[in-house]
Design a protein around this motif. Structure first.
Motif, mmCIF file in Angstrom:
data_model
loop_
_atom_site.group_PDB
_atom_site.id
_atom_site.type_symbol
_atom_site.label_atom_id
_atom_site.label_comp_id
_atom_site.label_asym_id
_atom_site.label_seq_id
_atom_site.Cartn_x
_atom_site.Cartn_y
_atom_site.Cartn_z
ATOM 1 N N ALA A 14 63.405 -20.536 65.887
ATOM 2 C CA ALA A 14 62.620 -20.854 67.083
ATOM 3 C C ALA A 14 61.235 -21.364 66.704
ATOM 4 C CB ALA A 14 62.503 -19.616 67.970
ATOM 5 N N ASP A 15 60.597 -20.699 65.739
ATOM 6 C CA ASP A 15 59.277 -21.148 65.279
ATOM 7 C C ASP A 15 59.338 -22.581 64.773
ATOM 8 O OD1 ASP A 15 58.230 -18.687 65.863
ATOM 9 O OD2 ASP A 15 58.279 -17.940 63.806
ATOM 10 N N ASN A 16 60.315 -22.864 63.937
ATOM 11 C CA ASN A 16 60.431 -24.206 63.375
ATOM 12 C C ASN A 16 60.668 -25.258 64.454
ATOM 13 O OD1 ASN A 16 60.139 -23.123 60.823
ATOM 14 N ND2 ASN A 16 62.333 -23.042 60.394
ATOM 15 N N SER A 17 61.504 -24.920 65.420
ATOM 16 C CA SER A 17 61.797 -25.882 66.493
ATOM 17 C C SER A 17 60.563 -26.167 67.335
ATOM 18 C CB SER A 17 62.931 -25.344 67.378
ATOM 19 O OG SER A 17 64.136 -25.263 66.648
ATOM 20 N N TYR A 18 59.840 -25.106 67.697
ATOM 21 C CA TYR A 18 58.623 -25.302 68.495
ATOM 22 C C TYR A 18 57.601 -26.136 67.731
ATOM 23 C CZ TYR A 18 59.747 -22.156 72.385
ATOM 24 O OH TYR A 18 60.295 -21.589 73.510
ATOM 25 N N CYS A 19 57.445 -25.855 66.446
ATOM 26 C CA CYS A 19 56.465 -26.587 65.639
ATOM 27 C C CYS A 19 56.832 -28.064 65.483
ATOM 28 C CB CYS A 19 56.314 -25.948 64.258
ATOM 29 S SG CYS A 19 55.538 -24.312 64.310
ATOM 30 N N GLN A 20 58.118 -28.363 65.597
ATOM 31 C CA GLN A 20 58.578 -29.741 65.500
ATOM 32 C C GLN A 20 58.659 -30.426 66.858
ATOM 33 O OE1 GLN A 20 62.345 -29.596 63.422
ATOM 34 N NE2 GLN A 20 61.475 -28.426 61.717
ATOM 35 N N GLY A 21 58.205 -29.724 67.889
ATOM 36 C CA GLY A 21 58.200 -30.300 69.227
ATOM 37 C C GLY A 21 59.538 -30.240 69.942
ATOM 38 N N LYS A 22 60.478 -29.484 69.386
ATOM 39 C CA LYS A 22 61.803 -29.356 70.001
ATOM 40 C C LYS A 22 61.810 -28.126 70.908
ATOM 41 C CE LYS A 22 63.980 -31.382 65.890
ATOM 42 N NZ LYS A 22 64.950 -31.152 64.782
ATOM 43 N N THR A 23 61.175 -28.254 72.050
ATOM 44 C CA THR A 23 60.962 -27.105 72.938
ATOM 45 C C THR A 23 62.259 -26.496 73.427
ATOM 46 O OG1 THR A 23 58.878 -28.074 73.673
ATOM 47 C CG2 THR A 23 59.829 -26.337 75.047
#
Length: 341
Positions: free
Chosen positions: A306-315
């Motif tokens: 989840a952290d990685n996705s949020y940081c990559q803009g993949k909300t």
């Protein structure tokens, strides 16, 4: 009963054991359906589209028998089980299976938490209003508990397993579905479907054209298992299924490939597996420490995704992975006794 080792292979069913489980469910449901009582006349219009028909008990029981036959054909086709075991061979097959205590309990949990009479294809409402009342369920459990090996568990115990499963599912949903987490569930309709017939939502559509892994996942859905369990032990040839929440217990010591499979599973599947594990552990003495250790490792991995996705803009993906971590965290609270079911 003595405590068990929660090793994932204790929950592993190979294809022959899946066939045995499907056969037990089929014959138990057939037997209980023959004794099913027609609901009162006030309910008949909700069951049959043509309310002008004179509906009798024989027709009601036949409709249940028809569902059993369609379920058998679909499950056997998708899982390539061939024919189910004949009823007169069922006792012999169970004795020859040499099921250990853990697997016997897993059989009972899977049987007790199975929700029959769901629809098979979108728009098919023939079976939508068929009911399994307390008498039906009691007869279904009695049939199972009169079988060799499985008779070590009583009908009362199977009902307790079902009650634990349902209570855990509702507690998780109620806890995580607050105003801050309204995005966790796709909608009230899907949630209601999940609580009544787990995995039914994923089965809607032209499933008979599926092949390979998709067919196996769909077949496990009809059986009452889940796609995250398929191939869980990394067998070569055929498949193996981790039943009764075993997919969660096997995570901590699983291979990298096995752990990566969980990134593809749904929060609903995780929820159902948590609830099955809850029904399992309370009757086998699996300790809260053992449960929490495995689920914590999985929760950390989902939080990292989840952290990685949020940081990559993949909300959207971040929310999805985070919701899975929240389900696991909530069940850990239940396992610790922090949230009573």
């Amino acid at each position: 009963m003595n405590a068990i080792s929660p090793a994932s292979d204790s929950f592993a069913f190979d294809q022959s054991e899946v066939r045995l489980l499907a056969s037990v469910k089929y014959w138990a449901l057939k037997a209980s359906s023959k004794e099913s009582i027609l609901p009162n006349r006030q309910s008949l219009k909700n069951i049959f589209r043509d309310s002008s028909d004179i509906v009798d008990q024989d027709r009601y029981r036949k409709l249940k028998a028809d569902w059993c036959e369609q379920w058998k054909r679909t499950t056997c086709d998708l899982l390539e089980l061939g024919e189910l075991i004949n009823e007169d061979k069922l006792h012999e097959a169970l004795n020859e299976a040499n099921l250990h205590n853990t697997k016997t309990a897993a059989f009972c949990v899977e049987a007790a938490t199975w929700a029959p009479f769901h629809e098979f294809t979108e728009g098919d409402t023939r079976y939508q209003k068929l009911r399994t009342d307390d008498i039906d369920f009691n007869n279904y459990c009695k049939y199972i508990c009169n079988l060799p090996v499985l008779r070590t568990f009583s009908a009362v115990t199977l009902k307790s397993m079902r009650d634990d499963y349902e209570a855990c599912t509702k507690k998780i949903v109620k806890t995580v579905n607050g105003e801050n987490y309204t995005w966790i569930w796709v909608g009230a309709g899907a949630l209601a479907l999940l609580l009544v017939a787990p995995y039914a939502a994923g089965m809607i559509g032209g499933m008979m054209g599926l092949t390979g892994a998709a067919a196996t996942s769909a077949g496990l859905a009809f059986l009452g298992g889940g796609s995250l369990a398929a191939g869980g032990m990394g067998m070569t040839g055929g498949y193996v299924v981790l039943m009764a929440g075993g997919a969660l217990m096997g995570y901590g010591g699983g291979s990298k490939q096995y752990r990566e499979r969980f990134t593809e599973t749904s929060k609903e599947e995780i929820l159902v597996n948590c609830s099955k594990l809850h029904a399992m552990r309370d009757h086998l003495g699996i300790t809260p420490e053992e449960v929490c250790k495995n689920l914590h490792a999985m929760q950390i991995d989902f939080d990292t995704l989840a952290d990685n996705s949020y940081c990559q803009g993949k909300t959207s993906d971040g929310k999805d992975q985070s919701s899975k971590a929240i389900v696991l965290a909530t069940y850990r609270r239940i396992a610790r006794g922090e949230l009573n079911t």
